[in-house]
Design a protein around this motif. Structure first.
Motif, PDB file in Angstrom:
ATOM      1  N   SER A  11      40.873  76.239  15.547  1.00 13.40           N
ATOM      2  CA  SER A  11      40.284  77.551  15.797  1.00 13.40           C
ATOM      3  C   SER A  11      39.456  77.549  17.069  1.00 13.40           C
ATOM      4  N   PHE A  12      38.733  76.452  17.313  1.00  9.97           N
ATOM      5  CA  PHE A  12      37.943  76.352  18.536  1.00  9.97           C
ATOM      6  C   PHE A  12      38.848  76.343  19.765  1.00  9.97           C
ATOM      7  N   VAL A  13      39.934  75.580  19.709  1.00  7.46           N
ATOM      8  CA  VAL A  13      40.882  75.549  20.822  1.00  7.46           C
ATOM      9  C   VAL A  13      41.485  76.934  21.038  1.00  7.46           C
ATOM     10  N   LEU A  14      41.807  77.613  19.954  1.00  6.97           N
ATOM     11  CA  LEU A  14      42.358  78.964  20.056  1.00  6.97           C
ATOM     12  C   LEU A  14      41.348  79.932  20.664  1.00  6.97           C
ATOM     13  N   SER A  15      40.079  79.797  20.306  1.00  5.87           N
ATOM     14  CA  SER A  15      39.072  80.685  20.883  1.00  5.87           C
ATOM     15  C   SER A  15      38.845  80.367  22.362  1.00  5.87           C
ATOM     16  N   MET A  16      39.071  79.118  22.768  1.00  7.69           N
ATOM     17  CA  MET A  16      38.995  78.771  24.193  1.00  7.69           C
ATOM     18  C   MET A  16      40.153  79.409  24.960  1.00  7.69           C
ATOM     19  N   VAL A  17      41.342  79.355  24.369  1.00  7.45           N
ATOM     20  CA  VAL A  17      42.521  79.930  25.017  1.00  7.45           C
ATOM     21  C   VAL A  17      42.403  81.457  25.103  1.00  7.45           C
ATOM     22  N   LEU A  18      41.886  82.055  24.047  1.00  6.95           N
ATOM     23  CA  LEU A  18      41.761  83.517  23.980  1.00  6.95           C
ATOM     24  C   LEU A  18      40.344  83.982  24.324  1.00  6.95           C
ATOM     25  N   LYS A  19      39.709  83.315  25.273  1.00  6.29           N
ATOM     26  CA  LYS A  19      38.316  83.598  25.610  1.00  6.29           C
ATOM     27  C   LYS A  19      38.108  85.051  26.024  1.00  6.29           C
ATOM     28  N   GLU A  20      38.997  85.593  26.836  1.00  5.55           N
ATOM     29  CA  GLU A  20      38.842  86.976  27.300  1.00  5.55           C
ATOM     30  C   GLU A  20      38.916  87.966  26.139  1.00  5.55           C
ATOM     31  N   GLN A  21      39.838  87.743  25.211  1.00 12.65           N
ATOM     32  CA  GLN A  21      39.963  88.636  24.066  1.00 12.65           C
ATOM     33  C   GLN A  21      38.736  88.545  23.164  1.00 12.65           C
ATOM     34  N   VAL A  22      38.207  87.346  22.993  1.00 15.84           N
ATOM     35  CA  VAL A  22      37.006  87.174  22.169  1.00 15.84           C
ATOM     36  C   VAL A  22      35.823  87.879  22.821  1.00 15.84           C
ATOM     37  N   GLU A  23      35.725  87.802  24.148  1.00 14.67           N
ATOM     38  CA  GLU A  23      34.639  88.482  24.845  1.00 14.67           C
ATOM     39  C   GLU A  23      34.767  89.997  24.730  1.00 14.67           C
ATOM     40  N   VAL A  24      35.987  90.511  24.684  1.00  9.50           N
ATOM     41  CA  VAL A  24      36.185  91.956  24.513  1.00  9.50           C
ATOM     42  C   VAL A  24      35.602  92.403  23.176  1.00  9.50           C
ATOM     43  N   VAL A  25      35.866  91.642  22.120  1.00  4.42           N
ATOM     44  CA  VAL A  25      35.322  91.972  20.803  1.00  4.42           C
ATOM     45  C   VAL A  25      33.798  91.905  20.833  1.00  4.42           C
ATOM     46  N   GLY A  26      33.249  90.896  21.497  1.00  3.85           N
ATOM     47  CA  GLY A  26      31.804  90.782  21.609  1.00  3.85           C
ATOM     48  C   GLY A  26      31.182  91.929  22.364  1.00  3.85           C
ATOM     49  N   GLN A  27      31.863  92.403  23.381  1.00  2.34           N
ATOM     50  CA  GLN A  27      31.349  93.537  24.144  1.00  2.34           C
ATOM     51  C   GLN A  27      31.422  94.820  23.343  1.00  2.34           C
ATOM     52  N   THR A  41      32.636  82.961  18.432  1.00  2.00           N
ATOM     53  CA  THR A  41      33.290  81.691  18.143  1.00  2.00           C
ATOM     54  C   THR A  41      32.600  80.992  16.975  1.00  2.00           C
ATOM     55  N   LEU A  42      31.278  81.011  16.950  1.00  2.00           N
ATOM     56  CA  LEU A  42      30.555  80.415  15.825  1.00  2.00           C
ATOM     57  C   LEU A  42      30.868  81.134  14.516  1.00  2.00           C
ATOM     58  N   ILE A  43      30.933  82.461  14.558  1.00  2.00           N
ATOM     59  CA  ILE A  43      31.271  83.227  13.345  1.00  2.00           C
ATOM     60  C   ILE A  43      32.666  82.860  12.861  1.00  2.00           C
ATOM     61  N   VAL A  44      33.612  82.785  13.781  1.00  2.00           N
ATOM     62  CA  VAL A  44      34.990  82.440  13.414  1.00  2.00           C
ATOM     63  C   VAL A  44      35.054  81.025  12.848  1.00  2.00           C
ATOM     64  N   LEU A  45      34.356  80.083  13.472  1.00  2.00           N
ATOM     65  CA  LEU A  45      34.391  78.697  12.994  1.00  2.00           C
ATOM     66  C   LEU A  45      33.777  78.570  11.609  1.00  2.00           C
ATOM     67  N   ILE A  46      32.696  79.279  11.353  1.00  2.00           N
ATOM     68  CA  ILE A  46      32.085  79.254  10.017  1.00  2.00           C
ATOM     69  C   ILE A  46      33.040  79.847   8.988  1.00  2.00           C
ATOM     70  N   CYS A  47      33.685  80.970   9.325  1.00  2.00           N
ATOM     71  CA  CYS A  47      34.628  81.597   8.398  1.00  2.00           C
ATOM     72  C   CYS A  47      35.825  80.696   8.131  1.00  2.00           C
ATOM     73  N   VAL A  48      36.349  80.070   9.181  1.00  2.00           N
ATOM     74  CA  VAL A  48      37.504  79.180   9.011  1.00  2.00           C
ATOM     75  C   VAL A  48      37.110  77.963   8.180  1.00  2.00           C
ATOM     76  N   TRP A  49      35.907  77.436   8.386  1.00  2.00           N
ATOM     77  CA  TRP A  49      35.431  76.302   7.586  1.00  2.00           C
ATOM     78  C   TRP A  49      35.382  76.679   6.112  1.00  2.00           C
ATOM     79  N   LYS A  50      34.892  77.883   5.826  1.00  2.00           N
ATOM     80  CA  LYS A  50      34.780  78.328   4.430  1.00  2.00           C
ATOM     81  C   LYS A  50      36.159  78.546   3.816  1.00  2.00           C
ATOM     82  N   ILE A  51      37.058  79.155   4.560  1.00  2.00           N
ATOM     83  CA  ILE A  51      38.404  79.419   4.037  1.00  2.00           C
ATOM     84  C   ILE A  51      39.160  78.108   3.815  1.00  2.00           C
ATOM     85  N   GLY A  52      38.892  77.094   4.630  1.00  2.00           N
ATOM     86  CA  GLY A  52      39.572  75.814   4.501  1.00  2.00           C
ATOM     87  C   GLY A  52      39.097  74.964   3.337  1.00  2.00           C
ATOM     88  N   SER A  53      38.094  75.420   2.605  1.00  2.00           N
ATOM     89  CA  SER A  53      37.589  74.637   1.477  1.00  2.00           C
ATOM     90  C   SER A  53      38.606  74.604   0.338  1.00  2.00           C
TER      91      SER A  53
END
Length: 108
Positions: A11-27, A41-53
């Motif tokens: 997920s972190f690698v994906l958020s690095m690749v899609l940095k512009e799209q993630v910034e659009v959502v943040g804006q 990115t932190l919100i996504v990583l926390i959510c992915v960590w929880k879903i992966g349990s």
């Protein structure tokens, strides 16, 4: 635990690749530039960590809902459209719960 770690790294690698799209959502949420990428990115990583349990519970449902809302924010970039889509999702979930409970009641 290994599955969660793999999901978070991917997920972190994906958020690095899609940095512009993630910034659009943040804006859309009113966050400036790089801060928007970091926070989302932190919100996504926390959510992915929880879903992966291993166990599925209310926290996983909430994490899935947060991820769905973030994706919808990118596509629609309008909060009113998000509420409409979320209401459609909740309608589908409620109808599914009604059908499952009716099926379970008929088995008894």
């Amino acid at each position: 635990m290994i599955n969660q770690l793999i999901l978070v790294v991917m997920s972190f690698v994906l958020s690095m690749v899609l940095k512009e799209q993630v910034e659009v959502v943040g804006q859309v949420l009113g966050l400036p530039g790089l801060v928007s990428w970091i926070i989302l990115t932190l919100i996504v990583l926390i959510c992915v960590w929880k879903i992966g349990s291993d166990k599925w519970d209310l926290g996983d449902l909430l994490a899935s809902f947060v991820l769905i809302v973030l994706v919808l924010l990118y596509y629609y970039q309008d909060v009113s459209q998000i509420f409409l889509e979320c209401s459609r999702i909740m309608l589908g979930v409620c109808l599914g719960a009604i059908v499952v409970s009716a099926a379970n009641a008929s088995k008894r």
